[in-house]
Design an enzyme around this catalytic site. Structure first.
Site: not given
Ligand code: NAD
Length: 407
Positions: A151, A271, A295, A223
């Site tokens: 971002y 995930d 987000d 992640k």
């Protein structure tokens, strides 16, 4: 009427006068409908809690379409200056300019004021039907890093000389990495900066919050199994900080660890975390995560408890004290001017703002009025769809219903 005075930051923390000046952006689309109802509720809550002894002195500042129409700029410098000098403010939703010179007004505000923590509490209001079996098990506060990650806006568009220059440099300096780019001629490129400082200040705020609010755990969501040097580093730096600054000791062989006061620091791959919040929501309390993960997780969690119409948020720099509280939904353009939008997200953001400045009695009244209105099935149309037998009130009538329940 007393003139307001600014909130200031001291070595001991925020100094809040009894009549603080609060800059606010009304917002685009349904923003004005929401503001009209919400301002009355907030002022009534403060008055019910403190009588004439305290009052918020609102100062409108411009951004979005209104600023563009009046001043030919989406985010005037005067607005940034007001938030900078007055420290604490609130905003409604803003249209993202299409094709303009500014990527996103929200991102510009967060970066301009270095509001590195996006804090989003997710809680359930009894009576709302949601997609999950027991939404009351969801009680989490997300700390999303706000200034780094993909971002940050370090992106190069496919087909431009800049993208070509970048790829040429990559080929010259890191040929093995360049070989990993499958279609270099038509690739756009994005850089994902994740720093130790950026991670530490975010994770520190999350742990401090857990300590202050006696929360059982902090989950570092990442992640890192794939993006080892960015998301993996976030996890490692987070654990290091917990050990170094908070005295955490490993649980078994680690890496999970426990603070002396019992708070568990753990991690979860993003995930898997999206499954976890559905299957084991009770196992997660405070969440510390990177910008993009944050987000996704915020919206998924908001949906679990009743949608973005009731999801509040704050963007905070705990070092400088700067904070901008915001409704997390967009401008809901289809509802603009119809007096139909739900003001709860804005009101719960105001509740967070009141707690941030230490006005807890007024904050409590707003939450309890919303709880009572939902229990009495007096809500706006979006919530009425999720509450069997509920009346569908206009935004302004819902505001009246809340004011009647503030006492
Ligand atoms: P949106 O949040 O405006 O709307 C998504 C859906 O939620 C729509 O069905 C809308 O009617 C509903 N909704 C949203 N807020 C509601 C409320 N308070 N009460 C009842 N229903 C509500 O998202 P979008 O349509 O993707 O975006 C519209 C505009 O808002 C775009 O310009 C987008 O860039 C901008 N946006 C701004 C922010 C922000 O300022 N924080 C956040 C997201 C999107």
């Amino acid at each position: 009427m007393s003139e307001g005075t600014p909130i200031t930051m001291t070595a001991q923390g925020l100094r809040v006068p009894d009549f603080p000046i609060i800059p606010h952006i009304i917002g685009d689309g349904s923003g004005p409908d929401i503001w009209r109802a919400a301002q009355r509720v907030i002022d009534a809550a403060v008055s019910a809690a403190y009588g004439d002894a305290r009052r918020l002195v609102w100062q409108e500042v411009l951004a979005g379409q209104k600023a563009y129409d009046q001043l030919n700029t989406w985010l005037p410098q005067s607005t940034l200056d007001a938030f900078r000098s007055l420290l604490v403010g609130i905003k409604g939703p803003l249209t993202t300019p299409v094709g303009g010179g500014i990527r996103s007004l929200n991102v510009a505000l967060r970066q301009g004021l270095d509001l590195y923590c996006c804090v989003r509490p997710v809680r359930y209001f009894k009576g709302i039907e949601t997609p999950v079996k027991d939404p009351s098990l969801v009680d989490m506060v997300i700390f999303r890093e706000n200034t780094e990650d993909i971002y940050a806006g370090v992106e190069l568009q496919s087909g431009t000389p800049e993208a070509q220059t970048f790829f040429n440099w990559l080929s010259d300096c890191f040929p093995k990495l360049a070989n990993k780019v499958r279609f270099p001629d038509t690739s756009g490129f994005g850089v994902k900066p994740v720093s130790r400082e950026g991670t530490e200040r975010l994770v520190r705020a999350a742990i401090q919050y857990a300590v202050a609010h006696r929360r059982p755990s902090v989950t570092l969501v990442h992640k890192g199994n794939i993006m080892k040097f960015t998301e993996g580093a976030f996890r490692d730096w987070g654990y290091e900080l917990a050990r170094r600054e908070f005295g955490a000791e490993p649980i078994g062989k680690g890496p999970w660890c426990r603070l002396p006061n019992g708070i568990v620091i753990k991690d979860c791959i993003c995930d898997a975390f999206l499954q976890e919040i559905l299957i084991h929501p009770k196992d997660h309390s405070v969440i510390a995560t990177l910008n993009l993960n944050g987000d996704y997780c915020s919206d998924a969690l908001a949906a679990q408890v009743g949608g973005i119409g009731i999801a509040p948020g704050a963007n905070i720099n705990y070092k400088t004290g700067h904070a901008v509280f915001e409704a997390t939904h967009g401008t809901a353009p289809a509802l603009a001017g119809l007096d139909k939008a739900n003001p709860c997200s804005f009101l719960l953001s105001a509740e967070m703002m009141l707690r941030y400045i230490g006005w807890h009695e007024a904050a409590d009244r707003i939450v309890s009025a919303i709880e009572k209105a939902i229990a009495d099935k007096q809500v706006t149309a979006d919530l009425a769809e999720m509450i069997p037998g509920a009346a569908s009130l206009s935004t302004s009538a819902f505001g009246d219903a809340l004011i009647a329940r503030l006492a």
